[in-house]
Write a protein that holds these residues in place. Structure first.
Motif, PDB file in Angstrom:
ATOM      1  N   LEU A  92       3.683  17.186 -17.473  1.00 45.87           N
ATOM      2  CA  LEU A  92       4.303  16.004 -16.632  1.00 45.87           C
ATOM      3  C   LEU A  92       5.059  15.221 -17.943  1.00 45.87           C
ATOM      4  O   LEU A  92       4.254  14.793 -18.924  1.00 45.87           O
ATOM      5  N   LEU A  93       5.906  14.477 -17.336  1.00 45.13           N
ATOM      6  CA  LEU A  93       6.631  13.420 -18.198  1.00 45.13           C
ATOM      7  C   LEU A  93       5.678  12.099 -18.203  1.00 45.13           C
ATOM      8  O   LEU A  93       4.901  11.941 -17.443  1.00 45.13           O
ATOM      9  N   GLU A  94       5.613  11.760 -19.588  1.00 45.77           N
ATOM     10  CA  GLU A  94       4.771  10.748 -19.790  1.00 45.77           C
ATOM     11  C   GLU A  94       5.217   9.532 -19.005  1.00 45.77           C
ATOM     12  O   GLU A  94       6.570   9.089 -18.722  1.00 45.77           O
ATOM     13  N   GLY A  95       4.546   8.514 -18.661  1.00 46.74           N
ATOM     14  CA  GLY A  95       4.997   7.028 -18.003  1.00 46.74           C
ATOM     15  C   GLY A  95       4.589   6.797 -16.622  1.00 46.74           C
ATOM     16  O   GLY A  95       5.092   5.892 -15.994  1.00 46.74           O
ATOM     17  N   TRP A  96       3.752   7.744 -16.044  1.00 48.14           N
ATOM     18  CA  TRP A  96       3.168   7.549 -14.490  1.00 48.14           C
ATOM     19  C   TRP A  96       2.408   6.507 -14.638  1.00 48.14           C
ATOM     20  O   TRP A  96       1.439   6.080 -15.311  1.00 48.14           O
ATOM     21  N   HIS A 154       1.134  17.397  -6.733  1.00 48.88           N
ATOM     22  CA  HIS A 154       1.842  18.674  -7.020  1.00 48.88           C
ATOM     23  C   HIS A 154       0.649  19.779  -7.278  1.00 48.88           C
ATOM     24  O   HIS A 154      -0.433  19.286  -7.492  1.00 48.88           O
ATOM     25  N   CYS A 155       0.830  21.170  -6.756  1.00 52.82           N
ATOM     26  CA  CYS A 155      -0.007  22.098  -7.249  1.00 52.82           C
ATOM     27  C   CYS A 155       1.118  23.284  -7.877  1.00 52.82           C
ATOM     28  O   CYS A 155       2.246  22.862  -7.828  1.00 52.82           O
ATOM     29  N   GLY A 156       0.710  24.349  -8.411  1.00 53.65           N
ATOM     30  CA  GLY A 156       1.373  25.316  -8.607  1.00 53.65           C
ATOM     31  C   GLY A 156       2.583  25.613  -7.888  1.00 53.65           C
ATOM     32  O   GLY A 156       3.723  25.504  -8.363  1.00 53.65           O
ATOM     33  N   ALA A 191       7.493  18.903 -10.125  1.00 54.04           N
ATOM     34  CA  ALA A 191       6.695  17.766 -10.992  1.00 54.04           C
ATOM     35  C   ALA A 191       7.033  17.728 -12.433  1.00 54.04           C
ATOM     36  O   ALA A 191       7.414  16.622 -12.729  1.00 54.04           O
ATOM     37  N   VAL A 192       7.079  18.981 -12.975  1.00 57.34           N
ATOM     38  CA  VAL A 192       7.533  18.596 -14.522  1.00 57.34           C
ATOM     39  C   VAL A 192       8.811  18.125 -14.829  1.00 57.34           C
ATOM     40  O   VAL A 192       9.146  17.834 -15.884  1.00 57.34           O
ATOM     41  N   ARG A 193       9.662  18.224 -13.832  1.00 56.87           N
ATOM     42  CA  ARG A 193      11.113  17.773 -14.028  1.00 56.87           C
ATOM     43  C   ARG A 193      11.199  16.242 -13.627  1.00 56.87           C
ATOM     44  O   ARG A 193      12.289  15.595 -13.981  1.00 56.87           O
ATOM     45  N   LEU A 194      10.185  15.631 -12.724  1.00 60.03           N
ATOM     46  CA  LEU A 194      10.433  14.455 -12.256  1.00 60.03           C
ATOM     47  C   LEU A 194      10.039  13.207 -13.441  1.00 60.03           C
ATOM     48  O   LEU A 194       9.172  13.368 -13.746  1.00 60.03           O
ATOM     49  N   LYS A 195      11.123  12.430 -13.270  1.00 63.24           N
ATOM     50  CA  LYS A 195      10.739  11.255 -14.102  1.00 63.24           C
ATOM     51  C   LYS A 195       9.910  10.329 -13.398  1.00 63.24           C
ATOM     52  O   LYS A 195       9.969  10.184 -11.990  1.00 63.24           O
ATOM     53  N   THR A 226       0.756  -1.031  -0.149  1.00 66.27           N
ATOM     54  CA  THR A 226       0.005  -0.059  -0.094  1.00 66.27           C
ATOM     55  C   THR A 226       0.744   1.189  -0.114  1.00 66.27           C
ATOM     56  O   THR A 226       2.147   1.097   0.313  1.00 66.27           O
ATOM     57  N   VAL A 227       0.345   2.454  -0.183  1.00 68.27           N
ATOM     58  CA  VAL A 227       1.012   3.569  -0.046  1.00 68.27           C
ATOM     59  C   VAL A 227       1.729   3.988   1.086  1.00 68.27           C
ATOM     60  O   VAL A 227       1.023   3.789   2.370  1.00 68.27           O
ATOM     61  N   ARG A 228       3.094   3.962   1.189  1.00 67.07           N
ATOM     62  CA  ARG A 228       3.877   3.915   2.178  1.00 67.07           C
ATOM     63  C   ARG A 228       4.535   5.656   2.185  1.00 67.07           C
ATOM     64  O   ARG A 228       5.043   5.913   3.550  1.00 67.07           O
ATOM     65  N   SER A 229       4.582   6.286   1.205  1.00 67.01           N
ATOM     66  CA  SER A 229       5.125   7.428   1.094  1.00 67.01           C
ATOM     67  C   SER A 229       4.308   8.728   0.536  1.00 67.01           C
ATOM     68  O   SER A 229       3.825   8.175  -0.632  1.00 67.01           O
ATOM     69  N   VAL A 230       4.045   9.532   1.019  1.00 68.00           N
ATOM     70  CA  VAL A 230       3.086  10.570   0.498  1.00 68.00           C
ATOM     71  C   VAL A 230       4.042  12.012   0.446  1.00 68.00           C
ATOM     72  O   VAL A 230       4.505  12.493   1.621  1.00 68.00           O
ATOM     73  N   THR A 231       4.100  12.645  -0.770  1.00 65.73           N
ATOM     74  CA  THR A 231       5.011  13.645  -0.621  1.00 65.73           C
ATOM     75  C   THR A 231       4.317  14.691  -1.581  1.00 65.73           C
ATOM     76  O   THR A 231       3.433  14.605  -2.574  1.00 65.73           O
ATOM     77  N   PHE A 232       4.337  16.184  -1.172  1.00 66.28           N
ATOM     78  CA  PHE A 232       3.858  16.958  -2.028  1.00 66.28           C
ATOM     79  C   PHE A 232       4.757  18.160  -2.544  1.00 66.28           C
ATOM     80  O   PHE A 232       5.725  18.340  -1.754  1.00 66.28           O
ATOM     81  N   ILE A 233       4.867  18.552  -3.743  1.00 71.53           N
ATOM     82  CA  ILE A 233       5.786  19.335  -4.483  1.00 71.53           C
ATOM     83  C   ILE A 233       5.201  20.563  -5.199  1.00 71.53           C
ATOM     84  O   ILE A 233       4.061  20.434  -5.544  1.00 71.53           O
TER      85      ILE A 233
END
Length: 171
Positions: free
Chosen positions: A37-41, A99-101, A14-18, A2-9
């Protein structure tokens, strides 16, 4: 799993995150905008909501103008979409990124809710999250009573006469 980590940025981060294996992302942007956002999430939810907070007093003070003045504000529908996304995350998703603005209030609200939902860490001293969005996530019906008190638009004289004599509906 299950989700073990929650991060906000922020959007800029976010747009630089692979895209990461085992990671989902919630992209929160102003209405009419979309983060590149980069494709592939593995899992992606895009939400269009303005960075606006309000409470029952604000709704009452706007009165009839609420529908016009609150366009783009967080709503029950936004909260239900986010909750549904979280509920359907597959077991292989261990990391949730929001992520948000600026990466402060809207993403902070969703991260706070998600951290509580998945029993993961959220900084207890963090108080800059969007309170209206957070309250909606906790209870999507939180503003229903206040919204029900907003006066409805008055019918035109012609429409009232028409309805009174039964040749049209009162809608």
């Amino acid at each position: 799993m299950t989700v073990r980590s929650v991060t906000f940025i922020s959007e800029a981060s976010a747009v630089r995150l692979k895209p990461l294996p085992g990671a989902a992302i919630i992209s929160i942007m102003n209405p009419g905008e979309e983060a590149a956002l980069l494709e592939g999430w593995e899992q992606l939810l895009r939400v269009s909501v303005a960075d606006a907070s309000y409470d029952e007093r604000t709704i009452a003070s706007y009165g009839r103008m609420w529908a016009l003045s609150s366009r783009g504000f967080p709503t029950k529908e936004h909260a239900l979409a986010i909750r549904a996304f979280l509920d359907q995350l597959p077991p292989n998703i261990e990391t949730l990124i929001i992520h948000c603005g600026a990466g402060v209030s809207r993403s902070g609200a969703v991260a706070k809710y998600a951290a509580e939902r998945f029993s993961t860490h959220f900084p207890s001293e963090y108080d800059r999250y969007n309170e209206a969005l957070y309250r909606l996530l906790v209870n999507p019906a939180v503003f229903d009573d206040a919204l029900a008190l907003i006066p409805t638009k008055k019918l035109s004289l012609a429409r009232r006469i028409c309805a009174a004599i039964g040749i049209c509906s009162a809608r």
